[in-house]
Design a protein around this motif. Structure first.
Motif, PDB file in Angstrom:
ATOM      1  N   GLN A  60       0.826  -1.203   0.000  1.00  0.00           N
ATOM      2  CA  GLN A  60       0.000   0.000   0.000  1.00  0.00           C
ATOM      3  C   GLN A  60       0.861   1.255   0.000  1.00  0.00           C
ATOM      4  N   GLU A  90       4.599  -3.092   6.371  1.00  0.00           N
ATOM      5  CA  GLU A  90       5.686  -3.967   6.782  1.00  0.00           C
ATOM      6  C   GLU A  90       5.769  -5.214   5.916  1.00  0.00           C
ATOM      7  N   ASP A 148       1.151  -6.111   1.387  1.00  0.00           N
ATOM      8  CA  ASP A 148      -0.258  -6.143   1.795  1.00  0.00           C
ATOM      9  C   ASP A 148      -1.223  -5.868   0.644  1.00  0.00           C
ATOM     10  N   MET A 149      -0.716  -5.831  -0.555  1.00  0.00           N
ATOM     11  CA  MET A 149      -1.617  -5.647  -1.697  1.00  0.00           C
ATOM     12  C   MET A 149      -1.560  -6.856  -2.628  1.00  0.00           C
ATOM     13  N   VAL A 150      -1.101  -7.970  -2.085  1.00  0.00           N
ATOM     14  CA  VAL A 150      -0.964  -9.182  -2.898  1.00  0.00           C
ATOM     15  C   VAL A 150      -2.121 -10.129  -2.591  1.00  0.00           C
ATOM     16  N   PRO A 151      -2.936 -10.455  -3.594  1.00  0.00           N
ATOM     17  CA  PRO A 151      -4.037 -11.397  -3.339  1.00  0.00           C
ATOM     18  C   PRO A 151      -3.499 -12.768  -2.929  1.00  0.00           C
TER      19      PRO A 151
END
Lengths: 215, 220
Positions: free
Chosen positions: B155, B160, B163-166
């Motif tokens: 994002q 950390e 967090d944008m990986v499906p």
């Protein structure tokens, strides 16, 4: 039925399940002579007029369509058997009767393509429809007794039935699982595919929820 | 007869017979079902796919020969149908995997054990997918965002982790059957093992049985 409303939710399409069922063996009585067929899916034949042979359902249907054989309906499709199964299904609300894994698809294919080979087809057909209805109803009512667990075993559930109840069963089991394991809640909340937007809330150890009351 | 439905029934015997003479078509079907029903990508069935390819190619040549030698058209058409069915299974298997690869490319690529489940051509495919996707995101959106928000996987730079990986949902339940006459599975949360005979279908937490797929159980 819970899972039937949206066909796109089903993992397999009815056509796919039918395709899988078409490899089940049935007995045919050919009216032609033909050399053995050495297929990728196995060796079948040789075929001689009036001599019964075991072939996969798709081959039986193909020959039948061309008027080259008659199909012998399987033993379990006799009125006697089906009546017995239907009675059993109705009497025992807790369990399923033993039926072939692909009974819906096999009977459906035979009704569609070999109606003249099935004695008392209307009777047979209505018996199988009744069995199907009773069984589906039974799955639905049994689902009410679900409790939080990591496995649910259902004996003699058929391929088509698995596919129909799957969306509902999976969602309910997931919901139970989610309530039992608060840590995974954040993940499960974003539907089936997790696309995490926020970092998982850290659940303090003492905040472990009580598992749902088990039966 | 009533006993036809019980133990050693006709259906049971047929199942047993097919078990004894398992063809690659049957194995491919199982592989397809497993792959389709599992949330994450499974180990590529390299040997099976290789054998299936060879058989299909051989059959293609045979059918062609049959046609040229003026063989009975009925027989030729039956061989063609068998060939079509095998091809359909193989294609479906490969296609289901491609769909998963497209969906979870970033996730699969960053995880060594998942990446190792792919065939070489699949690895090339994923790599190209990732390059194309990154390029596309870069050109359409990311390059126009402030510096801190230009990652395709995160994002912002304060994230950390990716967090944008499906990611596939592994806390899910799958339907499975025993691939042998009988199987006993140890479940995490219960003291009693799950025992299954051939006619039983169980909905089980995927994580619990994922290592047993293709060995003790098959997904349905």
């Amino acid at each position: 039925m819970a899972g039937q409303s949206d066909p796109h939710i089903s993992l397999f399409s009815p056509q796919e399940i039918e395709f899988m069922a078409e490899d089940e063996l049935v007995e045919i009585v050919p009216n032609i002579r033909m050399d053995p067929l050495n297929f990728i899916s196995g060796d079948f034949g040789p075929f001689s007029p009036q001599l019964p042979a075991k072939v996969p359902l798709w081959l039986a249907v193909a020959l039948k369509k061309r008027g080259k054989c008659m199909i012998r309906p399987p033993q379990w499709m006799s009125i006697e058997n089906l009546t017995h199964v239907l009675e059993g299904e109705r009497e025992d609300q807790g369990a399923f009767q033993a039926v072939p894994f692909h009974y819906i698809e096999i009977s459906r294919l035979l009704f569609d393509h070999a109606r003249d080979d099935i004695p008392d087809i209307y009777m047979v057909r209505s018996l199988i429809e009744d069995i199907r209805d009773v069984r589906l109803h039974k799955v639905e009512t049994n689902l009410e007794k679900f409790s939080a667990t990591s496995a649910v075993k259902i004996s003699h559930l058929s391929a088509m039935e698995v596919n129909v109840v799957r969306p509902f069963v999976v969602r309910s089991l997931q919901a139970f699982y989610k309530h039992d394991n608060p840590v995974v809640m954040a993940d499960l909340d974003s539907a089936s595919d997790r696309q995490p937007q926020v970092r998982q809330p850290q659940v303090p150890r003492n905040a472990q929820r009580q598992p749902l009351k088990r039966r | 007869m009533a006993e036809d439905f019980g133990e050693g029934s006709t259906a049971g015997m047929d199942e047993y017979e097919t078990l004894m003479a398992t063809t690659d078509v049957e194995l491919l079907k199982t592989a397809l079902r497993n792959e389709k029903a599992a949330p994450e990508i499974l180990q590529f069935q390299a040997q099976l796919v290789k054998r299936a390819r060879e058989q299909i190619q051989l059959m293609e040549e045979t059918v062609e020969e049959f046609e040229q030698s003026g063989m009975d058209p009925l027989t030729v058409s039956l061989y063609q149908m068998d060939l079509d069915r095998a091809q359909f299974l193989l294609r479906s298997y490969l296609r289901v995997r491609l769909q998963k690869l497209e969906k979870y490319m970033f996730y699969i690529w960053k995880n060594d054990s998942l990446r190792n489940r792919l065939s070489e051509p699949e690895k090339i495919f994923v790599k190209r997918c990732i390059d194309d996707m990154e390029k596309h995101l870069e050109e359409t959106v990311l390059s126009k965002l402030p510096d801190n928000y230009q990652s395709a996987r995160r994002q912002s730079i304060i994230s950390e982790e990716d967090d944008m990986v499906p990611e596939p949902q592994l806390d899910t339940f799958v339907a499975c059957k025993s691939s042998n006459r009988f199987v006993s599975l140890t479940l995490v949360d219960s003291e009693r093992p799950l025992e299954m005979e051939r006619h039983d279908v169980s909905f089980v937490l995927y994580k619990v049985i994922k290592d047993k797929i293709g060995v003790d159980v098959d997904l349905v």
